[in-house]
Design an enzyme around this catalytic site. Structure first.
Site, PDB file in Angstrom:
ATOM      1  N   LYS A  41       0.824  -1.219   0.000  1.00 26.00           N
ATOM      2  CA  LYS A  41       0.000   0.000   0.000  1.00 26.00           C
ATOM      3  C   LYS A  41       0.860   1.273   0.000  1.00 26.00           C
ATOM      4  CE  LYS A  41      -2.323  -0.285   3.828  1.00 26.00           C
ATOM      5  NZ  LYS A  41      -1.751  -1.367   4.529  1.00 26.00           N
ATOM      6  N   ARG A 120      -8.776   1.413  10.564  1.00 27.78           N
ATOM      7  CA  ARG A 120      -8.342   0.025  10.705  1.00 27.78           C
ATOM      8  C   ARG A 120      -9.359  -0.803  11.474  1.00 27.78           C
ATOM      9  NH1 ARG A 120      -2.502   0.800  10.160  1.00 27.78           N
ATOM     10  NH2 ARG A 120      -1.391  -1.166  10.222  1.00 27.78           N
ATOM     11  N   ARG A 159      11.473  -5.787   3.414  1.00 32.91           N
ATOM     12  CA  ARG A 159      11.181  -4.371   3.312  1.00 32.91           C
ATOM     13  C   ARG A 159      12.176  -3.513   4.103  1.00 32.91           C
ATOM     14  NH1 ARG A 159       5.046  -2.525   4.275  1.00 32.91           N
ATOM     15  NH2 ARG A 159       5.500  -2.628   6.494  1.00 32.91           N
TER      16      ARG A 159
END
Ligand code: AMP
Length: 254
Positions: A41, A120, A159
């Protein structure tokens, strides 16, 4: 053409500055990005911002920025939030909603916005509806990125992000030119504490329990657009771009 924005006001509403204050573009996109941690995202948000100018408003980035604040200046509520984050748990709805309310100016930006990591939970989504109603603003679409679990774990563990400018990298898919160093600003590349294996497991569990129900919430409002997050970031962005152009086209026609 996109206008750069350092997101200073979003990260630090009482001291940051925004280069965009005087600008009023014609067709701002107001988006919510959904998807499990690791679907990419954040990378899509950067690419959307480059092409469509909407500013990426990430609640996770606000918490990460707060980690750099000296301990004696961090509020007890923020200390609790940072501890929850470290463990891969959600920060309380109350704290996150207050944080977004404090930054409501960013929601009114003439360039639009992309909420990344907020809402969320269904309670947060309801609170967001209330905030936007008060501002007389609506959401154009909720982009929901989908990916299988194994790929998610692979993406999260590779990442890295720049400790200075926040640019994101992946050791396998988009490595920096020089190992450990940001191509853009020369900053040190770091692994997020919550991208370590135990935290990843916890975050995926939390996502299923708390955030997955948002798909139904936004689908019932006719806002949900599912996008496969499989493939290279550029490929996923091509899918995203087509969808956003068709939203803008429909708006013009309507
Ligand atoms: P992210 O970068 O969006 O994955 O967020 C990193 C962490 O910040 C999450 O694992 C949570 O601990 C916390 N966080 C960010 N946004 C929210 C939110 N909307 N609600 C609760 N916790 C959040």
């Amino acid at each position: 053409m996109a206008v750069e924005n350092s997101r200073g006001v979003w990260l630090f509403p009482n001291g940051g500055s925004c280069s965009r204050q005087d600008c009023r573009p014609q067709r701002p996109l107001r988006l919510v990005l959904l998807g499990a941690p690791g679907v990419g995202k954040g990378t899509q948000a950067e690419l959307i911002s480059e092409e469509f100018s909407s500013c990426q408003l990430s609640t996770g980035d606000v918490f990460r920025a707060a980690k750099g604040i000296p301990a004696d200046k961090v509020s007890p509520a923020m200390k609790d939030a940072l501890e929850a984050m470290k463990q891969g748990l959600l920060v309380s709805d109350e704290m996150v909603v207050a944080l977004v309310e404090e930054r409501a100016g960013c929601l009114q930006c003439g360039y639009g916005f992309m909420l990344d990591g907020f809402p969320r939970t269904v309670d947060q989504a309801e609170a967001l509806d209330g905030i936007l109603d008060e501002l007389d603003l609506g959401i154009d679409a909720v982009l929901s990125y989908t990916l299988d679990r194994d790929s998610i774990v692979g993406r999260l563990s590779g990442r890295r992000s720049c400790s200075k400018c926040k640019k994101s990298y992946h050791l396998q898919f988009s490595p920096p030119k020089v190992e450990g160093v940001c191509d853009e600003c020369g900053g040190e590349l770091i692994q997020r504490e919550d991208d370590k294996p135990e935290s990843i497991r916890k975050r995926l569990e939390v996502y299923e329990a708390s955030t997955r129900p948002l798909e139904e919430y936004y689908s019932a409002k006719g806002l949900l657009v599912e996008i496969s997050a499989e493939g290279a970031p550029k490929t996923v962005f091509e899918r995203t771009r087509d969808i956003l152009h068709s939203i803008l086209k429909n708006r013009q026609a309507g």
